[in-house]
Scaffold this active site. Structure first.
Site, mmCIF file in Angstrom:
data_model
loop_
_atom_site.group_PDB
_atom_site.id
_atom_site.type_symbol
_atom_site.label_atom_id
_atom_site.label_comp_id
_atom_site.label_asym_id
_atom_site.label_seq_id
_atom_site.Cartn_x
_atom_site.Cartn_y
_atom_site.Cartn_z
ATOM 1 N N LYS A 53 0.842 -1.203 0.000
ATOM 2 C CA LYS A 53 0.000 0.000 0.000
ATOM 3 C C LYS A 53 0.884 1.263 0.000
ATOM 4 C CE LYS A 53 -3.928 -2.321 2.158
ATOM 5 N NZ LYS A 53 -4.823 -2.531 3.295
ATOM 6 N N GLN A 97 -4.925 -2.025 9.549
ATOM 7 C CA GLN A 97 -4.813 -3.296 8.840
ATOM 8 C C GLN A 97 -5.431 -4.417 9.677
ATOM 9 O OE1 GLN A 97 -3.755 -3.570 5.696
ATOM 10 N NE2 GLN A 97 -4.210 -5.748 5.703
ATOM 11 N N ASP A 120 -11.074 3.061 4.430
ATOM 12 C CA ASP A 120 -11.416 1.657 4.178
ATOM 13 C C ASP A 120 -12.930 1.426 4.124
ATOM 14 O OD1 ASP A 120 -9.620 -0.349 3.688
ATOM 15 O OD2 ASP A 120 -9.156 -0.743 5.791
HETATM 16 N N1 LIG Z 1 -7.975 -2.758 6.809
HETATM 17 C C1 LIG Z 1 -8.105 -3.756 5.929
HETATM 18 N N2 LIG Z 1 -7.621 -4.961 6.213
HETATM 19 C C2 LIG Z 1 -7.761 -5.954 5.303
HETATM 20 C C3 LIG Z 1 -8.383 -5.723 4.058
HETATM 21 C C4 LIG Z 1 -8.900 -4.440 3.810
HETATM 22 O O1 LIG Z 1 -9.505 -4.159 2.741
HETATM 23 N N3 LIG Z 1 -8.728 -3.479 4.765
HETATM 24 N N4 LIG Z 1 -8.406 -6.717 3.102
HETATM 25 C C5 LIG Z 1 -7.594 -7.905 3.272
HETATM 26 C C6 LIG Z 1 -6.177 -7.809 2.808
HETATM 27 N N5 LIG Z 1 -5.834 -6.796 1.806
HETATM 28 C C7 LIG Z 1 -5.924 -5.489 2.155
HETATM 29 O O2 LIG Z 1 -5.426 -5.047 3.114
HETATM 30 C C8 LIG Z 1 -5.138 -7.141 0.611
HETATM 31 C C9 LIG Z 1 -5.187 -8.402 0.070
HETATM 32 C C10 LIG Z 1 -4.455 -8.733 -1.079
HETATM 33 C C11 LIG Z 1 -3.667 -7.780 -1.688
HETATM 34 C C12 LIG Z 1 -2.828 -8.077 -2.878
HETATM 35 O O3 LIG Z 1 -2.407 -7.180 -3.557
HETATM 36 N N6 LIG Z 1 -2.537 -9.356 -3.152
HETATM 37 C C13 LIG Z 1 -1.706 -9.751 -4.249
HETATM 38 C C14 LIG Z 1 -0.796 -10.883 -3.830
HETATM 39 C C15 LIG Z 1 0.134 -10.505 -2.725
HETATM 40 C C16 LIG Z 1 0.983 -11.676 -2.268
HETATM 41 O O4 LIG Z 1 1.731 -12.173 -3.079
HETATM 42 O O5 LIG Z 1 0.877 -12.026 -1.086
HETATM 43 C C17 LIG Z 1 -2.565 -10.296 -5.400
HETATM 44 O O6 LIG Z 1 -3.684 -10.752 -5.126
HETATM 45 O O7 LIG Z 1 -2.077 -10.282 -6.530
HETATM 46 C C18 LIG Z 1 -3.618 -6.518 -1.157
HETATM 47 C C19 LIG Z 1 -4.346 -6.201 -0.030
HETATM 48 C C20 LIG Z 1 -7.530 -8.297 4.737
HETATM 49 N N7 LIG Z 1 -7.253 -7.177 5.566
#
Ligand SMILES: Nc1nc2c(c(=O)[nH]1)N[C@@H](CN(C=O)c1ccc(C(=O)N[C@@H](CCC(=O)O)C(=O)O)cc1)CN2
Length: 283
Positions: A53, A97, A120
Site C-alpha cells: 500500500k 490493517q 477503508d
Molecule cells: N484494513 C483492511 N484490512 C484488510 C483488508 C482491507 O480491505 N482493509 N483486506 C484484506 C487484505 N488486503 C488489504 O489489506 C489485501 C489483500 C491482497 C492484496 C494483494 O495485492 N494481493 C496480491 C498478492 C500478494 C501476495 O503475493 O501475497 C494479489 O492478489 O495479486 C492486497 C491487499 C484483509 N485485511
C-alpha cells in the site's frame, strides 16, 4: 472454452496512473493527500499488504504515514495510534490493517477512526451509509470487484450473484453494494452453515469466493460462461492458495485469478477512496 482473465494487476496499474494525475491536480491547487496505516503485530501477509500500500502511495504521489506496533501492543496503545492519526493534518485518510492480533477489540478500534478519515469504509458510520444506499467511502475489496466487473463488461444488472463468505470486508459489504439500484444484481450470500453450496454456485452468473478454503470452488460447481472471482486467501505449505480450483478456467467465461485479480484492485480502491475524499473536501 478457456475463461477470459480479469486482470486486476494491469487494471490496478491503469487506475494508479489516473489517480497520479488527479493527485497532481490537487497539489497544483495546494491540496496534499496523505494515507496512514496502522499495523499491529508481525503477520507476514498483513506486513506485505501494508508495504504494498505504501509502495502504491509513492507511485501515485500520496504521502504515506506508517504506524507499526508490536504484537504485544495493548488496546490503549492501538487506540492512541488511531487518535494520533485522527489529529494529524498530514493524514487525510487512513486504515487499520486487519485482522488485529487476538485479544484486541477490532470493533472498538474501528469505531475510534474519525469517519471523515475512514479510507477503508469500515467505520460503522460508513457501513451504515452503505446499508442506507447513501454516498460514502466503500470497503475496498467490494468496490474493486464491482470496478473490475464493469471494466471487463461482465453484465451485473439482473445477474444472479453467489457470494461465498459473509465477512464484513468482502462478502457482506459486497452483497449490499451489488443490490444497490446502481448495480441491481440479485445476491445470495453463502456461509459455513449453507446446506448445499454447489446448488447456489451452479445457478450463479457471477461467483465470488471469499471463504479462505483452498480449492473450495471446483469446475462442476460453476455454470458454463459464468464469471468467477477468487478472493480467498490461505497458505498451503507457505504458498498463497485461493478458493478456486484451476479447472474452473475450463468452464467459466471470466476468471479473476488469485494472485493478480482482486488483490491489486483492493489496493487501487484504497488510493481511490483517499483521493476521492480529498477532492470532495477541496470542492
Ligand atoms: N484494513 C483492511 N484490512 C484488510 C483488508 C482491507 O480491505 N482493509 N483486506 C484484506 C487484505 N488486503 C488489504 O489489506 C489485501 C489483500 C491482497 C492484496 C494483494 O495485492 N494481493 C496480491 C498478492 C500478494 C501476495 O503475493 O501475497 C494479489 O492478489 O495479486 C492486497 C491487499 C484483509 N485485511
Amino acid at each position: 472454452m478457456t475463461a477470459q482473465i480479469l486482470d486486476g494487476k494491469a487494471t490496478a496499474a491503469e487506475i494508479r496512473s489516473d489517480l497520479k494525475t488527479r493527485v497532481e491536480a490537487l497539489r497544483d491547487r495546494g491540496v496534499s493527500v496523505g494515507l496512514g496505516t496502522v499495523l499491529v503485530g508481525d503477520d507476514p501477509g498483513s506486513n506485505a499488504y501494508v508495504t504494498m500500500k505504501h509502495r502504491d502511495c509513492a507511485e501515485v504521489g500520496i504521502q504515506s504515514i506508517r504506524r507499526d506496533l508490536p504484537a504485544t501492543a495493548t488496546q490503549d496503545e492501538v487506540e492512541r495510534a488511531v487518535a494520533e492519526l485522527n489529529a494529524d493534518p498530514a493524514c487525510t485518510g487512513y486504515i487499520v490493517q486487519l485482522p488485529l492480533p487476538k485479544g484486541l477489540d477490532e470493533q472498538r478500534v474501528l469505531e475510534r477512526i474519525d469517519p471523515a478519515k475512514d479510507a477503508d469504509g469500515l467505520h460503522p458510520m460508513s457501513l451504515g451509509r452503505l446499508v442506507l444506499m447513501q454516498p460514502g467511502p466503500l470497503p475496498c475489496t467490494p468496490k474493486g470487484i464491482v470496478d473490475l466487473l464493469r471494466r471487463f463488461d461482465v453484465p451485473i444488472k439482473g445477474a444472479e450473484v453467489t457470494v461465498v463468505g459473509r465477512g464484513i470486508t468482502v462478502g457482506r459489504a459486497l452483497g449490499l453494494l451489488l443490490t444497490r439500484r446502481s448495480e441491481n444484481a440479485t445476491v445470495t450470500l453463502c456461509h459455513t452453515a449453507t446446506r448445499d453450496l454447489a446448488a447456489h454456485t451452479r445457478q450463479a452468473d457471477i461467483v465470488v469466493a471469499a471463504a479462505g478454503v483452498p480449492d473450495l470452488i471446483t469446475a462442476d460447481m460453476v455454470k458454463p460462461g459464468a464469471a468467477v472471482l477468487d478472493v480467498g486467501v490461505s497458505r498451503v505449505d507457505g504458498k498463497l492458495a485461493g478458493d478456486v480450483a484451476a479447472d474452473v478456467r475450463e468452464v467459466a467465461g471470466w476468471v479473476a485469478p488469485n494472485p493478480g485479480g482482486v488483490g491489486p484492485m483492493t489496493r487501487a480502491m484504497l488510493l481511490a477512496n483517499v483521493v476521492e475524499a480529498a477532492e470532495a473536501a477541496a470542492r
